[in-house]
Write an enzyme that holds these catalytic residues in place. Structure first.
Site, PDB file in Angstrom:
ATOM      1  N   ARG A   1       0.804  -1.193   0.000  1.00  0.00           N
ATOM      2  CA  ARG A   1       0.000   0.000   0.000  1.00  0.00           C
ATOM      3  C   ARG A   1       0.851   1.263   0.000  1.00  0.00           C
ATOM      4  NH1 ARG A   1      -3.546  -1.899   5.003  1.00  0.00           N
ATOM      5  NH2 ARG A   1      -2.729  -3.977   4.667  1.00  0.00           N
ATOM      6  N   GLY A   2       2.124   1.113   0.323  1.00  0.00           N
ATOM      7  CA  GLY A   2       2.983   2.275   0.599  1.00  0.00           C
ATOM      8  C   GLY A   2       3.146   3.274  -0.522  1.00  0.00           C
TER       9      GLY A   2
ATOM     10  N   GLU B   1       7.555   2.027  -6.363  1.00  0.00           N
ATOM     11  CA  GLU B   1       7.758   1.474  -5.017  1.00  0.00           C
ATOM     12  C   GLU B   1       7.961   2.633  -4.036  1.00  0.00           C
ATOM     13  OE1 GLU B   1       7.545  -0.679  -2.787  1.00  0.00           O
ATOM     14  OE2 GLU B   1       9.240  -2.062  -2.729  1.00  0.00           O
ATOM     15  N   ASP B   2       7.566   2.440  -2.789  1.00  0.00           N
ATOM     16  CA  ASP B   2       7.791   3.507  -1.810  1.00  0.00           C
ATOM     17  C   ASP B   2       9.247   3.531  -1.341  1.00  0.00           C
ATOM     18  OD1 ASP B   2       7.523   1.110  -0.417  1.00  0.00           O
ATOM     19  OD2 ASP B   2       6.163   1.882   1.103  1.00  0.00           O
TER      20      ASP B   2
ATOM     21  N   ASP C   1      14.457  -1.290   0.499  1.00  0.00           N
ATOM     22  CA  ASP C   1      15.153  -1.509   1.770  1.00  0.00           C
ATOM     23  C   ASP C   1      16.119  -2.684   1.562  1.00  0.00           C
ATOM     24  OD1 ASP C   1      15.468  -1.143   4.614  1.00  0.00           O
ATOM     25  OD2 ASP C   1      14.100  -2.793   4.958  1.00  0.00           O
TER      26      ASP C   1
ATOM     27  N   LYS D   1      17.248   2.913   0.780  1.00  0.00           N
ATOM     28  CA  LYS D   1      18.149   2.760   1.941  1.00  0.00           C
ATOM     29  C   LYS D   1      19.273   1.821   1.514  1.00  0.00           C
ATOM     30  CE  LYS D   1      14.510   2.136   5.181  1.00  0.00           C
ATOM     31  NZ  LYS D   1      14.072   1.547   6.442  1.00  0.00           N
TER      32      LYS D   1
ATOM     33  N   PHE E   1      14.042   4.021  10.302  1.00  0.00           N
ATOM     34  CA  PHE E   1      12.670   3.610  10.000  1.00  0.00           C
ATOM     35  C   PHE E   1      11.835   4.869   9.785  1.00  0.00           C
ATOM     36  CE2 PHE E   1       8.464   1.859  10.457  1.00  0.00           C
ATOM     37  CZ  PHE E   1       8.593   0.655   9.768  1.00  0.00           C
ATOM     38  N   VAL E   2      11.217   4.975   8.615  1.00  0.00           N
ATOM     39  CA  VAL E   2      10.511   6.198   8.262  1.00  0.00           C
ATOM     40  C   VAL E   2       9.020   5.944   8.036  1.00  0.00           C
ATOM     41  CG1 VAL E   2      12.530   7.356   7.280  1.00  0.00           C
ATOM     42  CG2 VAL E   2      11.094   5.922   5.798  1.00  0.00           C
TER      43      VAL E   2
ATOM     44  N   ASP F   1       3.878   3.508   6.260  1.00  0.00           N
ATOM     45  CA  ASP F   1       3.296   3.297   7.587  1.00  0.00           C
ATOM     46  C   ASP F   1       4.271   2.715   8.600  1.00  0.00           C
ATOM     47  OD1 ASP F   1       3.376   0.659   6.263  1.00  0.00           O
ATOM     48  OD2 ASP F   1       2.319  -0.028   8.051  1.00  0.00           O
TER      49      ASP F   1
ATOM     50  N   ARG G   1       0.353   6.926   7.495  1.00  0.00           N
ATOM     51  CA  ARG G   1       0.417   7.033   6.028  1.00  0.00           C
ATOM     52  C   ARG G   1      -0.036   8.412   5.563  1.00  0.00           C
ATOM     53  NH1 ARG G   1       1.122   1.835   3.823  1.00  0.00           N
ATOM     54  NH2 ARG G   1       0.173   0.133   4.982  1.00  0.00           N
TER      55      ARG G   1
HETATM   56  P1  IMP Z   1      12.325  -4.661   1.025  1.00  0.00           P
HETATM   57  O1  IMP Z   1      11.730  -5.866   0.373  1.00  0.00           O
HETATM   58  O2  IMP Z   1      13.126  -4.997   2.240  1.00  0.00           O
HETATM   59  O3  IMP Z   1      13.088  -3.777   0.060  1.00  0.00           O
HETATM   60  O4  IMP Z   1      11.138  -3.864   1.643  1.00  0.00           O
HETATM   61  C1  IMP Z   1      10.366  -3.009   0.954  1.00  0.00           C
HETATM   62  C2  IMP Z   1       9.122  -2.668   1.726  1.00  0.00           C
HETATM   63  O5  IMP Z   1       9.323  -2.688   3.141  1.00  0.00           O
HETATM   64  C3  IMP Z   1       8.693  -1.264   1.390  1.00  0.00           C
HETATM   65  O6  IMP Z   1       7.861  -1.253   0.264  1.00  0.00           O
HETATM   66  C4  IMP Z   1       7.961  -0.859   2.654  1.00  0.00           C
HETATM   67  O7  IMP Z   1       6.622  -1.282   2.589  1.00  0.00           O
HETATM   68  C5  IMP Z   1       8.664  -1.610   3.754  1.00  0.00           C
HETATM   69  N1  IMP Z   1       9.651  -0.737   4.421  1.00  0.00           N
HETATM   70  C6  IMP Z   1      10.974  -0.699   4.233  1.00  0.00           C
HETATM   71  N2  IMP Z   1      11.553   0.246   4.988  1.00  0.00           N
HETATM   72  C7  IMP Z   1      10.544   0.838   5.659  1.00  0.00           C
HETATM   73  C8  IMP Z   1      10.488   1.933   6.599  1.00  0.00           C
HETATM   74  O8  IMP Z   1      11.490   2.580   6.954  1.00  0.00           O
HETATM   75  N3  IMP Z   1       9.253   2.259   7.060  1.00  0.00           N
HETATM   76  C9  IMP Z   1       8.124   1.595   6.690  1.00  0.00           C
HETATM   77  N4  IMP Z   1       8.128   0.593   5.810  1.00  0.00           N
HETATM   78  C10 IMP Z   1       9.323   0.215   5.309  1.00  0.00           C
END
Ligand code: IMP
Length: 181
Positions: free
Chosen positions: A45-46, A101-102, A105, A133, A154-155, A161, A167
């Site tokens: 949803r981000g 993508e939001d 990470d 990140k 963590f943001v 969210d 959000r």
């Molecule tokens: P990844 O698969 O680890 O790259 O994670 C991506 C998803 O994790 C993002 O689309 C977010 O929904 C969530 N996420 C990663 N970092 C944060 C954060 O700092 N705050 C909130 N959600 C996060």
């Protein structure tokens, strides 16, 4: 629901986000110019706030679609295993696709989504992430466009969210816990 008390410190203002979204949309318009086959795919949803602002600045005919992949759930750590919760409504074969993508990470989500969508035969597939990140990266992936590189914090806000809250903040803020775990 979050168990620990926290405050949110502003990291990226609404104004800075708007300016960056405008720049990114110009580059996207330039990159995809001439196509009438663009599908902008938001990862729920981000990305819902980001995609809403972004598509309004893209000067091309666009379709908008969404998919949802599992990530953190209500926790603060990535699960590594990416599951598809909601698939696209439309076909992307032969289309120009921009995945929105939001945050990238660990990179597992974007890596998985790219792999899955490439298998459907789009003509072109590009990706954009509002935030990156890089310090947290585990899967080898880099979005075509990134809004802002941020440190390992963590943001929340602007669609993002913590345990489904925050959000609706217009800016990106850093979560700072005020109580020990
Ligand atoms: P990844 O698969 O680890 O790259 O994670 C991506 C998803 O994790 C993002 O689309 C977010 O929904 C969530 N996420 C990663 N970092 C944060 C954060 O700092 N705050 C909130 N959600 C996060």
């Amino acid at each position: 629901m979050p168990q620990r008390a926290y405050v949110i410190d502003e990291m990226i203002s609404a104004k800075a986000i708007a300016a960056r979204v405008e720049e990114l949309a110009k580059e996207i318009t330039q990159t995809f110019r001439g196509t009438d086959q663009l599908v902008v795919v938001g990862l729920l949803r981000g990305s819902f706030v980001f995609i809403a602002d972004l598509v309004r600045e893209i000067d091309l005919p666009v379709e908008v679609d969404f998919l949802e992949a599992s990530s953190y759930g209500d926790a603060m750590e990535s699960s590594r295993e990416v599951r598809l919760i909601k698939d696209l409504s439309g076909e992307i074969q032969g289309r120009d696709v921009l995945v929105v993508e939001d945050i990238v990470d660990t990179g597992f989500t974007l890596h998985h989504v790219i792999h899955m969508l490439r298998a459907r035969g789009p003509r072109r597939l590009e990706t954009i992430a509002l935030l990156d990140k890089p310090a947290r990266r585990e899967a080898e992936v880099k979005a075509t466009w990134t809004g802002f590189e941020i440190p390992d914090e963590f943001v929340v806000g602007y669609g993002i969210d913590y345990a489904q809250r925050n959000r609706n903040l217009p800016f990106i803020g850093k979560v700072r816990f005020t109580e020990a775990e």
